[in-house]
Design a protein around this motif. Structure first.
Motif, short mmCIF file in Angstrom:
data_model
loop_
_atom_site.label_atom_id
_atom_site.label_comp_id
_atom_site.label_asym_id
_atom_site.label_seq_id
_atom_site.Cartn_x
_atom_site.Cartn_y
_atom_site.Cartn_z
N GLY A 173 0.72 -1.48 -0.08
CA GLY A 173 -0.19 0.21 -0.50
C GLY A 173 0.39 1.43 -0.13
N MET A 174 1.62 0.66 0.56
CA MET A 174 2.47 2.44 1.01
C MET A 174 4.30 1.79 1.04
N ARG A 177 9.12 5.25 2.50
CA ARG A 177 9.54 6.72 2.92
C ARG A 177 8.08 7.39 3.49
N GLU A 178 6.16 6.72 2.98
CA GLU A 178 5.18 7.23 3.02
C GLU A 178 4.86 6.38 4.62
N GLN A 179 5.12 5.44 5.17
CA GLN A 179 5.29 4.25 6.35
C GLN A 179 5.75 5.76 7.12
N MET A 206 7.05 -1.71 -3.50
CA MET A 206 7.04 -2.32 -2.28
C MET A 206 5.74 -3.40 -2.50
N THR A 207 5.81 -5.07 -2.07
CA THR A 207 4.76 -5.88 -2.13
C THR A 207 4.58 -5.70 -1.00
N ALA A 208 3.20 -6.58 -0.04
CA ALA A 208 2.84 -7.19 0.64
C ALA A 208 3.70 -7.95 2.13
N TRP A 209 4.86 -8.40 1.06
CA TRP A 209 5.66 -9.33 2.07
C TRP A 209 6.93 -8.06 2.53
#
Length: 398
Positions: A173-174, A177-179, A206-209
């Motif tokens: 999802g992010m 940097r965003e997180q 990014m991946t969910a992993w």
């Protein structure tokens, strides 16, 4: 207490045999993911988690986590600055962990996992092996090897790779940097400093992993995992509600605030090109010095992170095009303009013009769809300042 328990678990199996988790039949064990929400202090903003092993017969319950470091270890601060962060695995009774995090106002959630007896046995054996003093240490990395990625990997191993199989091909999802900006937004100055220092690594797809480097993301991810048609989480219980304000759902948009700050700072930097007044020149000197020193020190800091440390998330930072160590060379040239009639330093003029050109080039690079770093906010901040300084040096009233 922590180190005593580690020794008891890892080295004194016999005295703990009666407690349960060491040698209880796997059928009597429950394995749960424990998640502890974000705290108020900056190192608590990313949350924490643990794997709980509970013996349902004796009631003994231990939470294993990977988040222990020692401020008192020899050379800790120097090694931390260099990116050599020595962390350890730890174990504590579940209730003591719950009491601790509840006392800090952080939420505590338990997710009981549907592991079969073979998977429970595999996970227990690994945790007891891992907590031995000779196996407990590891080299910490904020994003790819932290207290949550270790928990994620242990679970994935016990599940035969089921988590990685489902998450590696799923978009995240992010970005890192965003997180980071989202979670640190309650401390704006620290958030801005971290955002300035992050390089292209923090903006990778990014991946969910990968995004499961966060405890809260891992918590949400396992909630939706199904194995052989059955949910992985069989019981999801909020043990302690949060008393603290939760982080926002999205990262703040820094583009317009930093552009506004750059324009405000640029106005006094343009004064020598607009007026001969001594007061205006004094304001220019003060503002120009602050900006040049900030740009130069920021450049030195980013260059040092890239060349002298193992903080890979800071390597190759394109913000060096906007904030260069060479900015310090223009400070004497700025001070030459505090009195009318003094010629502008050629060195200062050239460094300023080159800095403006580098900033424009960096801005144009953002037109490339595959440009690896999302640093537009900082370019929008620097560009008006370099433009105003260049204009003042070129159109001085002497």
């Amino acid at each position: 207490m922590r180190y005593t328990l580690i020794l008891l678990l890892a080295l004194c199996v016999a005295p703990l045999a009666r407690a349960g988790i060491v040698d209880a039949p796997a059928a009597n064990l429950e394995i749960s993911l424990m998640t502890y929400g974000p705290g108020d202090i900056y190192w608590e903003r990313f949350g924490h988690d643990a794997l709980e092993v509970r013996d349902t017969v004796s009631g003994e319950s231990i939470a294993f986590n990977y988040g222990v470091f020692d401020f008192d270890q020899k050379g800790f601060l120097l090694n931390f600055a260099r990116g050599i962060m020595a962390y350890r695995m730890d174990a504590e009774t579940t209730q003591s962990d719950i009491d601790f995090y509840a006392g800090e106002g952080r939420y505590v959630r338990r997710q009981r996992l549907a592991l079969d007896d073979a998977q429970k046995e595999h996970l227990r054996r690994f945790l007891l092996w891992n907590i031995r003093p000779e196996n407990a240490g590891y080299r910490y990395d904020y994003y790819i090897d932290n207290c949550t990625t270790r928990v994620r990997d242990v679970l994935d191993d016990a599940l035969g790779g089921a988590l990685s199989a489902q998450w590696m091909g799923k978009p995240g999802g992010m970005t890192f940097r965003e997180q980071t900006a989202r979670l640190m937004s309650n401390q704006p100055w620290l958030m801005l400093g971290m955002d300035l220092g992050l390089g292209p690594f923090a903006d990778q797809p990014m991946t969910a992993w990968k995004e499961a480097f966060l405890p809260m993301t891992l918590e949400e991810g396992v909630r939706h995992v199904r194995i052989d048609g059955h949910p992985l989480v069989t019981e999801d219980t909020l043990l302690v509600p949060a008393k603290l304000t939760p982080p926002p759902d999205r990262a703040p948009d820094l583009r317009w605030p930093l552009l506004g700050a750059g324009i405000v700072l640029a106005l006094p930097l343009a004064l020598p090109a607009l007026t001969r007044r001594a007061g205006a020149r004094a304001v220019f000197v003060a503002t120009g010095t602050v900006f040049a020193v900030f740009a130069g020190i920021a450049g030195l800091f980013m260059l040092g992170l890239w060349t002298l440390t193992l903080h890979r998330s800071a390597w190759g930072n394109f913000n060096l095009l906007a904030f260069s160590p060479f900015a310090l060379l223009i400070v004497p040239g700025i001070w030459r303009l505090r009195h009318a009639g003094r010629p502008v330093s050629r060195l200062a003029s050239r460094v300023t013009a080159l800095s403006l050109a580098a900033c424009i080039i960096a801005l144009l690079l953002h037109l490339w769809p595959d440009f690896p770093q999302r640093n537009l906010p900082w370019l929008l901040f620097a560009l008006p300042c370099w433009a105003a300084l260049t204009w003042s040096f070129c159109r001085r009233h002497d």
